[in-house]
Design a protein around this motif. Sequence first.
Motif, PDB file in Angstrom:
ATOM      1  N   VAL A  68       0.978  -1.395   0.316  1.00 15.55           N
ATOM      2  CA  VAL A  68       0.027  -0.024   0.072  1.00 15.55           C
ATOM      3  C   VAL A  68       0.815   1.247  -0.018  1.00 15.55           C
ATOM      4  O   VAL A  68       0.673   2.183  -0.613  1.00 15.55           O
ATOM      5  N   TRP A  69       1.766   1.175   0.735  1.00 16.49           N
ATOM      6  CA  TRP A  69       2.783   2.468   1.014  1.00 16.49           C
ATOM      7  C   TRP A  69       3.526   2.720  -0.330  1.00 16.49           C
ATOM      8  O   TRP A  69       3.748   3.608  -0.640  1.00 16.49           O
ATOM      9  N   TRP A  70       3.845   1.612  -1.293  1.00 19.95           N
ATOM     10  CA  TRP A  70       4.672   1.596  -2.577  1.00 19.95           C
ATOM     11  C   TRP A  70       3.697   2.094  -3.558  1.00 19.95           C
ATOM     12  O   TRP A  70       4.082   3.019  -4.312  1.00 19.95           O
ATOM     13  N   THR A  71       2.393   1.830  -3.305  1.00 21.58           N
ATOM     14  CA  THR A  71       1.520   2.223  -4.364  1.00 21.58           C
ATOM     15  C   THR A  71       1.309   3.777  -4.137  1.00 21.58           C
ATOM     16  O   THR A  71       1.340   4.693  -5.081  1.00 21.58           O
ATOM     17  N   SER A  74       4.212   6.014  -5.152  1.00 25.54           N
ATOM     18  CA  SER A  74       4.376   5.821  -6.669  1.00 25.54           C
ATOM     19  C   SER A  74       3.802   6.723  -7.252  1.00 25.54           C
ATOM     20  O   SER A  74       4.127   7.459  -8.038  1.00 25.54           O
ATOM     21  N   ILE A  75       2.313   6.706  -6.739  1.00 21.48           N
ATOM     22  CA  ILE A  75       1.469   7.668  -7.232  1.00 21.48           C
ATOM     23  C   ILE A  75       1.637   9.259  -7.045  1.00 21.48           C
ATOM     24  O   ILE A  75       1.848   9.898  -8.162  1.00 21.48           O
ATOM     25  N   LEU A  76       1.929   9.398  -5.916  1.00 24.43           N
ATOM     26  CA  LEU A  76       2.653  10.777  -5.471  1.00 24.43           C
ATOM     27  C   LEU A  76       3.645  11.160  -6.199  1.00 24.43           C
ATOM     28  O   LEU A  76       3.817  12.537  -6.804  1.00 24.43           O
ATOM     29  N   ALA A  77       4.995  10.186  -6.251  1.00 27.98           N
ATOM     30  CA  ALA A  77       5.914  10.561  -6.990  1.00 27.98           C
ATOM     31  C   ALA A  77       5.725  10.970  -8.645  1.00 27.98           C
ATOM     32  O   ALA A  77       6.371  11.976  -9.071  1.00 27.98           O
ATOM     33  N   LEU A  78       5.095   9.992  -9.048  1.00 29.51           N
ATOM     34  CA  LEU A  78       4.817  10.210 -10.663  1.00 29.51           C
ATOM     35  C   LEU A  78       4.056  11.396 -10.857  1.00 29.51           C
ATOM     36  O   LEU A  78       4.105  12.199 -11.999  1.00 29.51           O
ATOM     37  N   ALA A  79       3.081  11.461 -10.042  1.00 31.83           N
ATOM     38  CA  ALA A  79       2.102  12.764 -10.365  1.00 31.83           C
ATOM     39  C   ALA A  79       2.907  13.872 -10.107  1.00 31.83           C
ATOM     40  O   ALA A  79       2.902  14.830 -10.910  1.00 31.83           O
ATOM     41  N   ALA A  80       3.678  14.058  -9.138  1.00 32.49           N
ATOM     42  CA  ALA A  80       4.601  15.277  -9.053  1.00 32.49           C
ATOM     43  C   ALA A  80       5.425  15.736 -10.042  1.00 32.49           C
ATOM     44  O   ALA A  80       5.744  16.459 -10.652  1.00 32.49           O
ATOM     45  N   GLY A  81       5.972  14.578 -10.622  1.00 32.20           N
ATOM     46  CA  GLY A  81       7.076  14.556 -11.491  1.00 32.20           C
ATOM     47  C   GLY A  81       6.453  14.885 -12.723  1.00 32.20           C
ATOM     48  O   GLY A  81       7.114  15.969 -13.688  1.00 32.20           O
ATOM     49  N   ALA A 262      -0.419  -7.658  -8.659  1.00 32.84           N
ATOM     50  CA  ALA A 262      -0.616  -6.559  -7.838  1.00 32.84           C
ATOM     51  C   ALA A 262       0.386  -5.451  -8.408  1.00 32.84           C
ATOM     52  O   ALA A 262       0.044  -4.198  -8.273  1.00 32.84           O
ATOM     53  N   LEU A 263       1.379  -6.022  -8.841  1.00 35.17           N
ATOM     54  CA  LEU A 263       2.319  -4.945  -9.434  1.00 35.17           C
ATOM     55  C   LEU A 263       1.981  -4.495 -10.805  1.00 35.17           C
ATOM     56  O   LEU A 263       2.050  -3.005 -11.208  1.00 35.17           O
ATOM     57  N   PHE A 264       1.151  -5.285 -11.250  1.00 33.95           N
ATOM     58  CA  PHE A 264       0.257  -4.754 -12.698  1.00 33.95           C
ATOM     59  C   PHE A 264      -0.332  -3.642 -12.328  1.00 33.95           C
ATOM     60  O   PHE A 264      -0.639  -2.308 -13.003  1.00 33.95           O
ATOM     61  N   VAL A 265      -1.354  -3.629 -11.400  1.00 36.72           N
ATOM     62  CA  VAL A 265      -2.418  -2.829 -11.059  1.00 36.72           C
ATOM     63  C   VAL A 265      -1.427  -1.554 -10.464  1.00 36.72           C
ATOM     64  O   VAL A 265      -1.979  -0.207 -10.749  1.00 36.72           O
ATOM     65  N   VAL A 266      -0.476  -1.628  -9.676  1.00 30.08           N
ATOM     66  CA  VAL A 266       0.455  -0.603  -9.236  1.00 30.08           C
ATOM     67  C   VAL A 266       0.793   0.273 -10.358  1.00 30.08           C
ATOM     68  O   VAL A 266       0.869   1.669 -10.420  1.00 30.08           O
ATOM     69  N   MET A 267       1.185  -0.490 -11.388  1.00 29.71           N
ATOM     70  CA  MET A 267       1.941   0.267 -12.422  1.00 29.71           C
ATOM     71  C   MET A 267       0.865   1.157 -13.202  1.00 29.71           C
ATOM     72  O   MET A 267       1.087   2.278 -13.762  1.00 29.71           O
ATOM     73  N   MET A 268      -0.224   0.389 -13.440  1.00 32.46           N
ATOM     74  CA  MET A 268      -1.312   1.007 -13.807  1.00 32.46           C
ATOM     75  C   MET A 268      -1.924   2.383 -13.279  1.00 32.46           C
ATOM     76  O   MET A 268      -2.148   3.514 -13.874  1.00 32.46           O
ATOM     77  N   LEU A 269      -1.857   2.079 -12.079  1.00 32.14           N
ATOM     78  CA  LEU A 269      -2.301   3.565 -11.099  1.00 32.14           C
ATOM     79  C   LEU A 269      -1.156   4.474 -11.402  1.00 32.14           C
ATOM     80  O   LEU A 269      -1.353   5.754 -11.240  1.00 32.14           O
ATOM     81  N   GLY A 270       0.193   3.956 -11.372  1.00 28.77           N
ATOM     82  CA  GLY A 270       1.083   5.019 -11.456  1.00 28.77           C
ATOM     83  C   GLY A 270       1.143   5.805 -12.832  1.00 28.77           C
ATOM     84  O   GLY A 270       1.190   7.019 -12.766  1.00 28.77           O
TER      85      GLY A 270
END
Length: 287
Positions: A68-71, A74-81, A262-270
């Motif tokens: 959950v923390w990595w998700t 990743s969302i915050l970092a990619l959105a900010a970048g 799970a990793l696929f979902v995290v990547m798609m959310l990112g």
Amino acid sequence: MATTMIDGRIEDRLAPRMNWSALMAGTVIALAIEVTLGLLGAGIGFSAINPGSASGASAGGLGLGALVWWTVSSILALAAGAYGATLVSRSRRPVDGVMHGLAIWGLTLLLTFYLLSSAVGGIVGGAFRAVGSVATAAASGASAVTPTVAKAAGVDQADVDAQVSALLDTTPNDPAAMTPEQGRKAIVAELPAMAKGGEEGRAAEQRVAMIVAAQNKISPDEAMARVEKARQQFLAAKQSAIDTAIDAGSKGADLAAGTAFALFVVMMLGASAAAAGGVAATRRNNA
């Protein structure tokens, strides 16, 4: 932003659709935020572990929390970048913001996998290669002399081993003349043949029964019953081990599949977060 007057209307000459300098800056921002948040999450996770208390965090809870923390990180970092890159590039088209965001998502993903494979993977792989080299060298040093001499003399190595074993073996052939230790060694020597089954297995089983009868001073029938019972117990234990291994393999495959999804979902959310950050920046540029 340069402008020209055409028929009383203002036409914007927009910046190039992809600004690579802005992409590099956005990627650096995303990676820095992700690493920072990752270290923060690791600190929180380690602080929750209490080896001296049963009330500490469980492995399953820590794993779910880490995911959950990595998700979130990743969302915050990619959105900010993506937001920073699109803002610097002065892109005004939403599609350009999406493209900048997806490009940063891809660059961040590739750089992350590259760093893991080149740094951590290189260290671990080097360690395993070193251990493997030492083991191979030790095995080669221990077994290199006999095959070489046998080959030079035109003698098969198996024959040499059999002759050496026969010279060193002092176990009498008669079970009645065997000591308890010699009987144990003789039974152990017959076990591989019993495991193979067939004519050789039946002969080995009879040989073991003779040794058991002589050592325990019991009748051959009673000894054969004991051997058969032991063989059945061995086969049951073997089947149980096989079933356990199959069950463990099935659970491992399910876990690997779940982790991959799970990793696929995290990547798609990112990717979605990066695209959204780019679109938000284009709105800011148009304001």
